[in-house]
Motif scaffolding. Structure first.
Motif, short mmCIF file in Angstrom:
data_model
loop_
_atom_site.label_atom_id
_atom_site.label_comp_id
_atom_site.label_asym_id
_atom_site.label_seq_id
_atom_site.Cartn_x
_atom_site.Cartn_y
_atom_site.Cartn_z
N ARG A 154 0.82 -1.21 0.00
CA ARG A 154 0.00 0.00 0.00
C ARG A 154 0.86 1.26 0.00
N TYR A 155 1.97 1.22 0.71
CA TYR A 155 2.87 2.37 0.73
C TYR A 155 3.48 2.60 -0.66
N PHE A 159 -2.10 14.22 -8.77
CA PHE A 159 -3.44 14.28 -9.34
C PHE A 159 -4.19 15.49 -8.81
N ASP A 160 -5.00 16.10 -9.68
CA ASP A 160 -5.89 17.17 -9.25
C ASP A 160 -7.13 16.60 -8.57
N CYS A 161 -7.56 15.44 -9.05
CA CYS A 161 -8.80 14.84 -8.56
C CYS A 161 -8.61 13.34 -8.36
N CYS A 162 -9.09 12.84 -7.25
CA CYS A 162 -9.06 11.40 -6.96
C CYS A 162 -10.49 10.98 -6.62
N ILE A 163 -11.05 10.10 -7.44
CA ILE A 163 -12.43 9.65 -7.26
C ILE A 163 -12.40 8.21 -6.78
N ASN A 164 -12.95 7.97 -5.60
CA ASN A 164 -12.99 6.63 -5.05
C ASN A 164 -14.26 5.93 -5.54
N SER A 168 -9.07 2.04 0.10
CA SER A 168 -9.25 3.06 -0.95
C SER A 168 -9.56 4.42 -0.35
N ALA A 169 -10.25 4.45 0.79
CA ALA A 169 -10.54 5.73 1.44
C ALA A 169 -9.25 6.40 1.90
N TRP A 170 -8.38 5.65 2.53
CA TRP A 170 -7.17 6.26 3.05
C TRP A 170 -6.17 6.57 1.94
N LEU A 171 -6.14 5.79 0.88
CA LEU A 171 -5.29 6.14 -0.25
C LEU A 171 -5.80 7.43 -0.91
N THR A 172 -7.13 7.59 -0.94
CA THR A 172 -7.71 8.84 -1.45
C THR A 172 -7.33 10.01 -0.54
N ALA A 211 -12.11 11.20 4.68
CA ALA A 211 -11.13 11.07 3.59
C ALA A 211 -11.45 11.98 2.40
N TYR A 212 -12.68 12.49 2.33
CA TYR A 212 -13.13 13.20 1.14
C TYR A 212 -13.43 14.66 1.44
#
Length: 196
Positions: free
Chosen positions: A48-49, A60-65, A72-76, A95-96
């Motif tokens: 994950r790291y 990235f400008d935008c990250c959509i989970n 996925s929440a914490w990576l976002t 996270a969002y």
């Protein structure tokens, strides 16, 4: 009068070995993979790291989970993206910084496909509504000859359309008996003229 030029680069994040499904898709500029890491806590953290380092480096400008799980929440959240998008029903809402309010009920006449459901999230973000293009799988070009040979060995004409049935499931309780799959195969062949 004037115009705005918007350059969009699309990347996908997925766990291996599922990344192979996206690897050769020309609609994606990059596929970031979380490598299979075994069961050790250190291996999971390292995988994950490693993915997070790639995400951060991409700026990235935008990250959509589209998933909603904890990882996925914490990576976002840690992506560094200016816009971190999640759905109101997801856990870990912290996270969002942009929450999509998805309508609660489902259409009475039919259950929407996952693709339709997730495209509606993108429509909420401003993607124009329109027909959803056909889904496609882009195989590894280096395996094309081998795949055509396997189709031929199975008695299929690679020049005609065919349907693939996956007759197994991760969970035994979701498997049909062989007769059920045979009936579906017959229906597909007779009703739609497809090889199965």
């Amino acid at each position: 009068w004037g115009f705005v030029l918007v350059l969009v680069r699309l990347s996908g994040l997925v766990e291996s070995p599922n990344d192979e499904v996206l690897r050769h898709n020309p609609d994606l500029d990059n596929v970031i993979s979380i490598r299979a890491s075994g069961k050790s806590a250190l291996g999971v953290f390292a995988a994950r790291y490693g993915a997070l380092k790639q995400i951060s480096a991409a700026k990235f400008d935008c990250c959509i989970n589209l998933h909603g799980g904890v990882t996925s929440a914490w990576l976002t959240a840690l992506s560094g993206a200016h816009h971190r998008v999640g759905v109101s029903t997801f856990r870990n809402r912290i996270a969002y910084n942009f929450i999509i309010e998805v309508p609660r009920g489902k259409p009475a006449d039919r259950k929407p496909h996952t693709v339709e459901y997730q495209i509606s999230w993108l429509n909420y973000l401003g993607l124009p509504r329109g027909p959803i293009p056909p889904l496609r799988l882009v195989p590894d070009p280096s395996r094309r000859v081998s795949a055509l040979g396997r189709l031929h060995d199975a008695g299929l004409d690679s020049g005609r359309d065919y349907a693939v049935i996956q007759p197994s499931s991760k969970f035994h309780t979701k498997e049909w008996p062989a007769e059920g799959f045979a009936a579906i195969a017959d229906e597909i062949a007779i009703k739609h003229g497809l090889q199965v």
